[in-house]
Design a protein around this motif. Structure first.
Motif, mmCIF file in Angstrom:
data_model
loop_
_atom_site.group_PDB
_atom_site.id
_atom_site.type_symbol
_atom_site.label_atom_id
_atom_site.label_comp_id
_atom_site.label_asym_id
_atom_site.label_seq_id
_atom_site.Cartn_x
_atom_site.Cartn_y
_atom_site.Cartn_z
ATOM 1 N N ARG A 1 5.590 -7.192 -2.576
ATOM 2 C CA ARG A 1 5.394 -5.772 -2.244
ATOM 3 C C ARG A 1 4.969 -5.561 -0.805
ATOM 4 N NH1 ARG A 1 5.704 -1.408 -1.045
ATOM 5 N NH2 ARG A 1 4.969 0.527 -2.045
ATOM 6 N N TRP A 2 4.090 -6.417 -0.279
ATOM 7 C CA TRP A 2 3.509 -6.144 1.026
ATOM 8 C C TRP A 2 3.933 -7.131 2.110
ATOM 9 C CZ3 TRP A 2 2.432 -1.524 0.167
ATOM 10 C CH2 TRP A 2 1.752 -1.092 -0.963
ATOM 11 N N LEU A 3 4.006 -8.423 1.789
ATOM 12 C CA LEU A 3 4.288 -9.413 2.835
ATOM 13 C C LEU A 3 5.783 -9.571 3.112
ATOM 14 C CD1 LEU A 3 1.701 -12.219 2.000
ATOM 15 C CD2 LEU A 3 1.450 -10.205 3.468
ATOM 16 N N LEU B 1 7.078 -7.761 6.200
ATOM 17 C CA LEU B 1 6.613 -8.412 7.420
ATOM 18 C C LEU B 1 7.398 -9.695 7.674
ATOM 19 C CD1 LEU B 1 4.421 -8.137 9.636
ATOM 20 C CD2 LEU B 1 2.976 -9.618 8.240
ATOM 21 N N LEU C 1 -4.134 -7.167 6.353
ATOM 22 C CA LEU C 1 -2.804 -6.713 5.937
ATOM 23 C C LEU C 1 -2.869 -5.972 4.606
ATOM 24 C CD1 LEU C 1 -0.529 -9.780 6.795
ATOM 25 C CD2 LEU C 1 -0.739 -7.638 8.067
ATOM 26 N N ARG D 1 -4.314 -2.544 5.080
ATOM 27 C CA ARG D 1 -3.479 -1.603 5.825
ATOM 28 C C ARG D 1 -2.180 -1.255 5.121
ATOM 29 N NH1 ARG D 1 -3.507 -0.778 11.174
ATOM 30 N NH2 ARG D 1 -1.918 0.745 10.540
ATOM 31 N N PHE D 2 -1.492 -2.247 4.563
ATOM 32 C CA PHE D 2 -0.158 -2.009 4.006
ATOM 33 C C PHE D 2 -0.121 -0.890 2.958
ATOM 34 C CE2 PHE D 2 1.816 -6.090 5.566
ATOM 35 C CZ PHE D 2 2.917 -5.479 6.142
ATOM 36 N N LEU E 1 -0.255 2.347 4.849
ATOM 37 C CA LEU E 1 0.486 2.441 6.105
ATOM 38 C C LEU E 1 1.435 3.628 6.110
ATOM 39 C CD1 LEU E 1 0.933 1.000 8.819
ATOM 40 C CD2 LEU E 1 2.750 -0.322 7.739
ATOM 41 N N LEU F 1 5.370 -0.913 11.615
ATOM 42 C CA LEU F 1 5.150 -2.260 11.091
ATOM 43 C C LEU F 1 4.786 -3.235 12.200
ATOM 44 C CD1 LEU F 1 5.306 -4.035 8.534
ATOM 45 C CD2 LEU F 1 7.709 -4.436 9.066
ATOM 46 N N LEU G 1 1.293 -4.609 12.866
ATOM 47 C CA LEU G 1 0.699 -5.619 11.999
ATOM 48 C C LEU G 1 1.227 -7.021 12.274
ATOM 49 C CD1 LEU G 1 0.790 -3.686 8.596
ATOM 50 C CD2 LEU G 1 -1.024 -3.745 10.324
#
Length: 528
Positions: free
Chosen positions: A235-237, A240, A496, A499-500, A503, A508, A511
């Protein structure tokens, strides 16, 4: 004499002799083949035994001047005669001024003061009052173990009393609050970061973390932790990771390597089948990026897809799977070439390793090239390019001629024969480091990046599902890139995950590990 032989004619004796000669030749050939096989198996046995029980260092045999780069201790030791013994015992010890203060300067300080109570501040001689003349200071490091506490997020809800009394509808307003990293769970940004840091940075498997959490008073199952890791990674990484992938492909010099990983539940594949974790990273110039990519096989189609759009130089270990990459010049690894001669030296009896041998001679050629690189470590790319043409090319030319001569005198299947064959087959790739001063003589940069995964694999042994393997690739990519950029992995992951979720449509790039907007708490302290 045997009567049957006496009854034979001269022609029959000749035929029988010829058959015996043929049988003798066949047996001699068979003995030679078996001897070669036995020698090969003995070499492999010695190598396997050395890898299991011997030192992993590849330093060269002492006594070889050209090998001094790999014998730093021997090189730095003084060769002057031993000084005569003297009776004085006075000595001078050099103290590193300010070293301890530099190490401790960023740590929070807790001060404990020890004073005499007022009634004891009396001189034992005259009975007069004592005053504070000076202080004695002792310093020690205090460790605060991990602690777990429950954080309740209480959002107050507001409504209008007037509208409740007089209006047809009543507005209800809820105070804003930060969004959770995993909705509907007990996971906090720090908890998820803590679990990921322990697993992917410290190599602590989830079943051991389960025991650790239990000792902290929380019954948190490994299945729950695994779900948190997979969800947070996807979901988040993942976004990135994809952004880092885009940046990686903008470089014109990359490194790549791959290693095995076992995934238990892959569709249509037995549990013992080996899969692969590929590692791609940037070179000595540009933004430091390290990315892992999980794939079921070692086929060349995987780097071709991952590096689609990349043009430039790629450092590899010589694996043929990279040969079909378009617009890419492969740069061979001299550390691999050197390692093969080192192995050929290790299978020799100990008393022969220091004496002149073909294996030692091949090792010496490699060491001469590495010593040149060591001396050029601080040179600019232009200076390094010119110096290599002047100093490394003659060594290479001599090495190729030497290989040509030795290839016909060494058994091809022996460890030494394999070392010679490897270098000859990789000649063009091994010479490509001469093309650009930014290139490196080996692929050690990527091997160092993939090493944390290899070490961690020894602890957790396998991944359970392809989804878990993919999540591991993403998390390893984030933490290794963070380390390369001077960040503290735990603090960066926690930031992270804070924040994510909040956000929105934010940038992006803020980060990314090299972003100047990252808080100082994410950055590792630098000594000095």
């Amino acid at each position: 004499m045997d009567n049957s032989i006496a009854a034979m004619s001269l022609e029959e004796l000749r035929q029988r002799y010829a058959l015996l000669e043929q049988e003798n030749a066949r047996l001699r050939e068979q003995i030679a083949q078996l001897t070669t096989q036995v020698n090969w198996f003995m070499e492999q046995f010695k190598l396997a035994k050395h890898r299991q029980f011997g030192a992993s260092s590849e330093r060269s045999v002492p006594g070889q001047k050209q090998l001094s780069f790999f014998n730093e201790a021997e090189k730095e030791a003084s060769s002057e005669p031993v000084e005569p013994e003297v009776e004085t015992i006075t000595y001078t010890r050099k103290k590193r001024k300010g070293h301890r203060e530099a190490l401790l300067k960023d740590l929070p300080v807790e001060t404990i003061e020890y004073r005499l109570p007022p009634e004891e501040q009396v001189c034992p001689n005259c009975g007069g009052p004592l005053h504070e003349m000076s202080t004695e200071v002792r310093q020690e490091l205090k460790v605060i173990p991990a602690q777990v506490k429950l954080v309740k997020h209480v959002r107050y809800v507001y409504s209008c009393r007037r509208c409740e009394r007089e209006g047809t509808s009543t507005p209800v307003i809820t105070a804003p609050a930060a969004s959770p990293v995993i909705p509907g769970s007990l996971a906090s940004p720090s908890a998820v970061a803590y679990i990921m840091n322990d697993k992917y940075v410290n190599g602590l498997p989830l079943y051991r973390q389960e025991q650790q959490w239990s000792r902290l008073g929380v019954e948190l199952s490994r299945q729950t932790m695994a779900n948190w890791v997979v969800y947070a990674a996807e979901r988040w990484l993942e976004p990135l990771y994809e952004r880092l992938h885009q940046e990686l492909l903008k470089h014109d010099i990359l490194h790549s390597d791959e290693t095995t990983v076992q995934v238990l539940h892959e569709d249509g594949r037995p549990a013992e089948t080996q899969s692969y974790m590929w590692c791609y990273r940037t070179g000595r110039d540009g933004l430091p990026i390290v990315l892992f990519d999980y794939k079921t096989t070692r086929a060349g189609k995987h780097p071709k897809k991952f590096l689609s759009g990349f043009k430039g130089y790629l450092h590899t270990d010589g694996y043929s799977g990279y040969d079909q990459l378009p617009d890419v010049i492969l740069v061979g690894c001299w550390a691999h070439a050197r390692r093969k001669f080192d192995e050929a030296l290790k299978v020799l009896p100990p008393d022969k390793r220091a004496s002149p041998t073909v294996a030692l001679e091949g090792l010496s050629f490699c060491n001469r090239l590495f010593e040149i690189e060591r001396e050029l470590a601080e040179a600019t790319p232009e200076e390094r390019y010119r110096a290599r043409l002047e100093r490394s090319v003659p060594v290479l030319n001599e090495f190729w001629e030497w290989l040509e001569k030795q290839s016909s005198q060494v058994l091809p299947q022996s460890v030494l024969g394999q070392a010679i064959r490897y270098c000859r087959s990789q000649r063009d790739k091994l010479q490509n480091f001469l093309r650009d001063g930014r290139l490196e003589i080996d692929n050690n940069r990527c091997e160092r990046s993939i090493k944390p995964f290899v070490i961690g694999r020894k602890g957790w042994l396998f991944c359970n599902t392809p989804k878990g393997a993919r999540a591991s690739a993403v998390v390893y990519s984030i933490v290794e890139t963070a380390k390369e950029n001077g960040l503290i992995p735990f603090e960066y992951l926690r930031y992270l995950f804070e924040r994510f979720p909040n956000l929105g449509n934010g940038d992006l790039d803020e980060l990314l590990p090299w972003s100047p907007s990252l808080p100082d708490t994410c950055r590792a302290r630098k000594d000095g």
